[in-house]
Write a protein that holds these residues in place. Structure first.
Motif, short mmCIF file in Angstrom:
data_model
loop_
_atom_site.label_atom_id
_atom_site.label_comp_id
_atom_site.label_asym_id
_atom_site.label_seq_id
_atom_site.Cartn_x
_atom_site.Cartn_y
_atom_site.Cartn_z
N SER A 255 0.83 -1.22 0.00
CA SER A 255 0.00 0.00 0.00
C SER A 255 0.86 1.26 0.00
O SER A 255 0.48 2.28 -0.58
N MET A 258 1.57 2.25 -3.61
CA MET A 258 0.51 2.21 -4.61
C MET A 258 0.51 3.44 -5.52
O MET A 258 0.48 3.32 -6.75
N GLU A 259 0.53 4.62 -4.92
CA GLU A 259 0.39 5.83 -5.71
C GLU A 259 1.60 6.08 -6.60
O GLU A 259 1.50 6.76 -7.63
N GLY A 261 2.97 3.91 -8.45
CA GLY A 261 2.84 3.11 -9.67
C GLY A 261 4.02 2.22 -9.95
O GLY A 261 4.15 1.69 -11.06
N TYR A 280 -6.84 -1.64 -4.26
CA TYR A 280 -7.36 -0.28 -4.38
C TYR A 280 -6.72 0.58 -3.30
O TYR A 280 -6.44 0.10 -2.19
N ASP A 281 -6.49 1.87 -3.59
CA ASP A 281 -5.95 2.75 -2.57
C ASP A 281 -7.07 3.27 -1.68
O ASP A 281 -8.25 2.88 -1.82
N ILE A 285 -9.28 4.06 -5.72
CA ILE A 285 -8.73 4.00 -7.07
C ILE A 285 -8.01 2.66 -7.26
O ILE A 285 -7.17 2.29 -6.44
N ARG A 287 -5.27 0.15 -8.23
CA ARG A 287 -3.85 0.44 -8.41
C ARG A 287 -3.01 -0.74 -8.91
O ARG A 287 -2.18 -0.57 -9.80
N ILE A 288 -3.18 -1.94 -8.32
CA ILE A 288 -2.30 -3.05 -8.65
C ILE A 288 -3.12 -4.31 -8.91
O ILE A 288 -3.87 -4.75 -8.05
N ARG A 367 -7.14 -0.72 -13.47
CA ARG A 367 -8.34 0.05 -13.80
C ARG A 367 -9.26 -0.75 -14.73
O ARG A 367 -10.48 -0.79 -14.53
#
Length: 452
Positions: A255, A258-259, A261, A280-281, A285, A287-288, A367
């Motif tokens: 986690s 995550m942002e 990427g 998800y974060d 959103i 993420r992975i 996504r």
């Protein structure tokens, strides 16, 4: 005066890699067949296996040669463990030498069939003796496989980390790195893990994982993570494979990045099923993506009193990705119709699906898969029914109910029991959840983990 603007569009440099997992070779298949459930007679053992037995060499050999025939020029192979069979007898069947010989034989097969392709291996919980008891220090299996697998791995620190805990990192190509985790140290059947407190870090793997991801961010690398046992809950059954403190710590490290990427995807095995999950974060959103590949072995887990397993066919998986940035483009799943192969005495591996086609998505990013996940709530259950049938590689086509539908949907997102239960509460009563209570989760976890 006119201003001319040139837009540079870079096309993806598309590469492919194979994912091979959970072979579970039963070298006794032609004799006592120690992995077969008691009701299987010798006449019921087909040339390429049985749904109630682990894989004979003919099946494993055909799977690797099928990979070569389908896509010989892959960039690399990931091999995510569990190569030793499930013994029917709990004592006296396996040994350290048998484990090492099995790992050596499959390693040799991969080198013979793909002599110029790097394979990135990781241990499965069965790839140790005694079963599942992976230590957090130097030992015979780590030392032996460090020599055997070290020729594949391009990293100066491989020996140090591998001998310490069976984990490592390697550069796939400039800008793209692979991280191989030994999550077997956190497995609920690993009694050695009981010696650690909730804040301990066996073999220093969590700290190393964090530092390796931080270095990848600094160096502008993208990362593909492989492991045998997945963090989070098993599919729609809703229980943890790992001890909760270790599951939580692993999720916290993931986690944290995550942002950024930096992690493009995670690939695991162990479940024998074909599934995906998504991290998800905190803002919701996606993420992975986490891809759980189906097994080569057709073996299903059962006891005399309970049968958790579903009939399923053997599988091998091809992944397409952008070599430039590691973005995953497609999952291309192949399978063997086991009954037909045994009847014909010939293994004809065939395409089951391409993920972008069956989900109508542009790629298999987090996504895009999140959009596919939303389809699982359709009132007709068509999408989730199709997903379930692919999950077993067309081995089980039985109709699913509401409980199964909602459990699949929730299991794709939540990597902790409270989150999973809270998701289920949105759709049906607590009293009717298949594994709603902590007591049931514990009982089911113990029963299944004994077999896996």
């Amino acid at each position: 005066m006119f201003l001319t603007v040139f837009l540079c569009v870079t096309e993806a440099d598309i590469g492919h890699f194979w994912h091979l997992t959970d072979l579970h070779l039963d070298y006794t298949y032609g004799g006592k067949a120690e992995s077969c459930h008691n009701e299987v007679t010798p006449s019921q053992r087909g040339m390429f296996g049985s749904g109630l037995c682990d894989a004979p060499w003919a099946l494993i050999n055909s799977s690797v040669y099928a990979m070569k025939e389908i896509a010989p020029d892959v960039d690399f192979i990931i091999w995510t463990g569990d190569n030793i069979f499930h013994p029917r007898a709990k004592t006296g069947v396996l040994s350290m030498d048998i484990v090492l010989n099995t790992l050596d034989n499959i390693t040799r097969l991969l080198r013979e069939v793909f002599p110029d392709v790097t394979t990135y291996p990781t241990f499965g919980n069965h790839d140790y003796f005694p079963y599942a008891q992976f230590p957090s220090h130097d030992n015979k299996i780590y030392r032996h496989m460090e020599i055997t697998w070290g020729v594949w791995v391009n990293d100066s620190n491989f020996r140090k980390t591998f001998r310490k805990g069976g984990y490592y990192s390697s550069s796939i190509r400039p800008g793209l790195r692979l991280i191989s985790l030994n999550t077997n140290m956190y497995y609920t059947r690993n009694r050695l893990s009981l010696n650690f407190t909730d804040s301990d870090d066996p073999a220093g793997q969590f700290e190393w994982f964090n530092d390796t991801l931080a270095a990848a961010v600094r160096n502008k690398e993208k990362v593909i993570v492989i492991a045998h046992i997945s963090p989070g809950l098993k599919g729609y059954e809703g229980f943890l494979w790992m001890y909760k403190p270790f599951n939580d710590m692993l999720n916290r490290v993931i986690s944290r990045y995550m942002e950024s990427g930096v992690i493009r995807a995670m690939h695991v095995g162990h479940d024998h099923d074909d599934e995906f999950k998504i991290y998800y974060d905190n803002k919701g959103i996606p993420r992975i993506p986490v891809f759980i590949a189906p097994s080569v072995t057709p073996w299903r887990y059962k006891t005399d009193q309970l049968e958790f397993g579903r009939s399923h066919n053997p599988g091998i998986r091809l992944v397409s990705y952008d070599r430039f940035n590691g973005r995953h483009l497609n999952i291309i799943q192949y399978y063997l119709d086991l009954d037909k192969a045994n009847k014909d005495s010939h293994a004809q591996w065939q395409l089951l699906y391409k993920a972008t086609d069956v989900y109508d998505i542009p790629d298999v990013s987090a996504r895009s898969l999140s959009n596919a996940r939303e389809l699982m709530l359709d009132s007709s259950k068509k999408h989730v029914q199709d997903y379930y049938e692919r999950l077993t590689l067309m081995g089980d086509t039985s109709k699913i109910d509401d409980k199964c539908q909602y459990s699949i949907y929730c299991g794709m997102r939540y990597f902790d029991v409270p989150g999973f239960n809270k998701c289920l509460d949105k759709y049906y009563s607590l009293a009717f959840r298949p594994v709603a209570s902590s007591f049931v989760i514990i009982i089911v976890t113990v029963i299944i983990s004994v077999l896996f």
